[in-house]
Motif scaffolding. Structure first.
Motif, short mmCIF file in Angstrom:
data_model
loop_
_atom_site.label_atom_id
_atom_site.label_comp_id
_atom_site.label_asym_id
_atom_site.label_seq_id
_atom_site.Cartn_x
_atom_site.Cartn_y
_atom_site.Cartn_z
N UNK A 33 10.14 23.67 22.13
CA UNK A 33 9.99 22.53 21.22
C UNK A 33 10.60 22.75 19.85
N UNK A 34 10.94 21.65 19.22
CA UNK A 34 11.27 21.66 17.80
C UNK A 34 9.95 21.51 17.05
N UNK A 35 9.61 22.48 16.22
CA UNK A 35 8.38 22.42 15.44
C UNK A 35 8.66 21.81 14.08
N UNK A 68 3.64 8.67 8.64
CA UNK A 68 4.75 8.01 9.30
C UNK A 68 5.06 8.53 10.69
N UNK A 69 4.14 9.28 11.30
CA UNK A 69 4.43 9.90 12.58
C UNK A 69 4.51 8.90 13.73
N UNK A 107 12.74 11.68 9.65
CA UNK A 107 14.10 12.24 9.54
C UNK A 107 14.33 13.34 10.56
N UNK A 108 13.32 14.15 10.78
CA UNK A 108 13.48 15.30 11.68
C UNK A 108 13.19 14.96 13.14
N UNK A 143 13.38 6.65 5.54
CA UNK A 143 12.56 7.42 6.49
C UNK A 143 11.65 8.42 5.77
N UNK A 144 10.46 8.60 6.31
CA UNK A 144 9.59 9.68 5.85
C UNK A 144 10.15 11.00 6.37
#
Length: 380
Positions: free
Chosen positions: A204-206, A50-51, A29-30, A24-25
């Motif tokens: 949100x998770x930033x 990789x988004x 991963x996040x 994973x990029x």
């Protein structure tokens, strides 16, 4: 870390293997575990990091657990700024759907082509990737409904705002259900993006991948001082002298792009232009030829190039400088991807010197300057 550790099921892991993803990029991963948990996401990451897979994979995983209940009511809506990006994102979704036991239909809709086939083909669509204008046209024709959207993705939100899509996005958001998951991706974090995310995202998770945006260490950068009248011949000389087989050339004006392609073809260098004045069919066909290595030189505007995602593009040439240092980094970032080396060449005329100095200062990297006066361009 492996993709298996991110919470993805065996059919998706198999599809990932088919695409030759080694690991994973950072953004994957996040983002993947967080999206699987239902969290809103604000991702700051450049194109090519990789988004798309970071939201496509968890959306497909989640949709395997429940089915679409109503025809023409999409479950996931991905809004993108350009036609090329819509097709690219759709291709990613379809590739990952290959081994899924439950069929998930993905479709891309965009302007520049007839709306009627799109209206017909929207039956039973689960994931819709759309440009804002065409999406509103389809809604007006009652070809699609947004009342059941579970996941909204705004991809390359900064570019959508740059292109003036704010009014269209506001109209679309008003048609969505209040309860949904929101994912916003942008290459940059501007005041406009802050305003959107403040009104759109819930706790949100930033995720900010700074290294991916500014990691240009693998890119060999050189610049040539050149007079305007020697600029075209120098470009042809470099393409031939360095035996370039696949090169992306950037211009700032469509007229310059077309004139440049004409000169390249006249000198037996296989080239084509990519910009907004071409038909959608022509743009997609040209882009496909370039990606497949069947076209030696692609001359593109900044906007049209947003759909170009080639993992090992060897050379980028700035025939004209972009307006901003950020655009310069985005341009040269088309090469040097996936830990592969790349080369970026910039042609600098006397009137460009000051602006190029600003670009280097903002980039934090000095570019090797070479003189071109001693290069024999006779007959090139």
């Amino acid at each position: 870390m492996t993709f298996s550790a991110l919470g993805l099921s065996a059919p998706l892991i198999k599809a990932i293997g088919d695409q030759n993803y080694a690991k994973p990029y950072p953004i994957q991963e996040k983002a993947i575990p967080a999206i699987l948990q239902g969290r809103d996401i604000l991702g700051i990451s450049k194109t090519g990091s990789g988004k798309t897979a970071s939201y496509a994979l968890p959306i497909l995983e989640l949709f395997q657990k429940s089915k679409n209940k109503r025809d023409r009511h999409v479950r996931a809506l991905v809004i993108v700024p350009t036609r090329e990006l819509a097709v690219q994102v759709s291709d990613v979704f379809k590739a990952f759907c290959k081994h899924l036991p439950e069929r998930i239909k993905t479709m891309a809709v965009y302007g520049g082509v007839s709306i009627n086939p799109q209206m017909i083909n929207l039956h039973n669509t689960d994931v819709l990737i759309a440009t804002p204008g065409r999406l509103l046209d389809l809604i007006d024709n009652k070809a699609i409904h947004l009342a059941d959207v579970e996941v909204l993705v705004l991809d390359e939100a900064d570019k959508m705002l740059d292109l003036g899509f704010e009014e269209e996005i506001t109209k679309i958001l008003a048609l969505l259900p209040a309860k949904r998951q929101n994912i916003l991706f942008s290459a940059t974090l501007s005041n406009n993006i802050n305003d959107i995310q403040a009104n759109l995202l819930n706790n949100p998770l930033t995720i900010e991948i700074v290294e991916a945006e500014h990691n240009i260490d693998l890119i060999e950068q050189v610049a040539y001082n050149v007079t305007p009248e020697r600029k075209g011949p120098l470009l042809r000389y470099l393409i031939r002298h360095e035996n370039m087989t696949q090169v992306l050339v950037f211009t700032s004006a469509i007229r310059v792009a077309d004139n440049l392609v004409g000169k390249l073809l006249k000198n037996n260098i296989h080239a084509a232009s990519l910009h907004g004045h071409l038909s959608q069919t022509a743009r997609l066909e040209t882009l496909q030829r370039f990606k497949a290595g069947k076209l030696r030189v692609l001359v593109a505007s900044d906007l049209a190039s947003r759909g170009i995602d080639i993992q090992e593009l060897p050379v980028v040439i700035n025939y004209e400088l972009p307006r901003s240092p950020k655009d310069y980094v985005h341009r040269i970032g088309r090469t040097g991807r996936a830990e592969a080396p790349g080369k970026a060449i910039t042609l600098v005329c006397p009137e460009d010197q000051h602006h190029f100095g600003i670009i280097q200062k903002k980039m934090g990297k000095k570019v090797e300057m070479r003189e071109s006066d001693n290069i024999d361009l006779q007959g090139v």
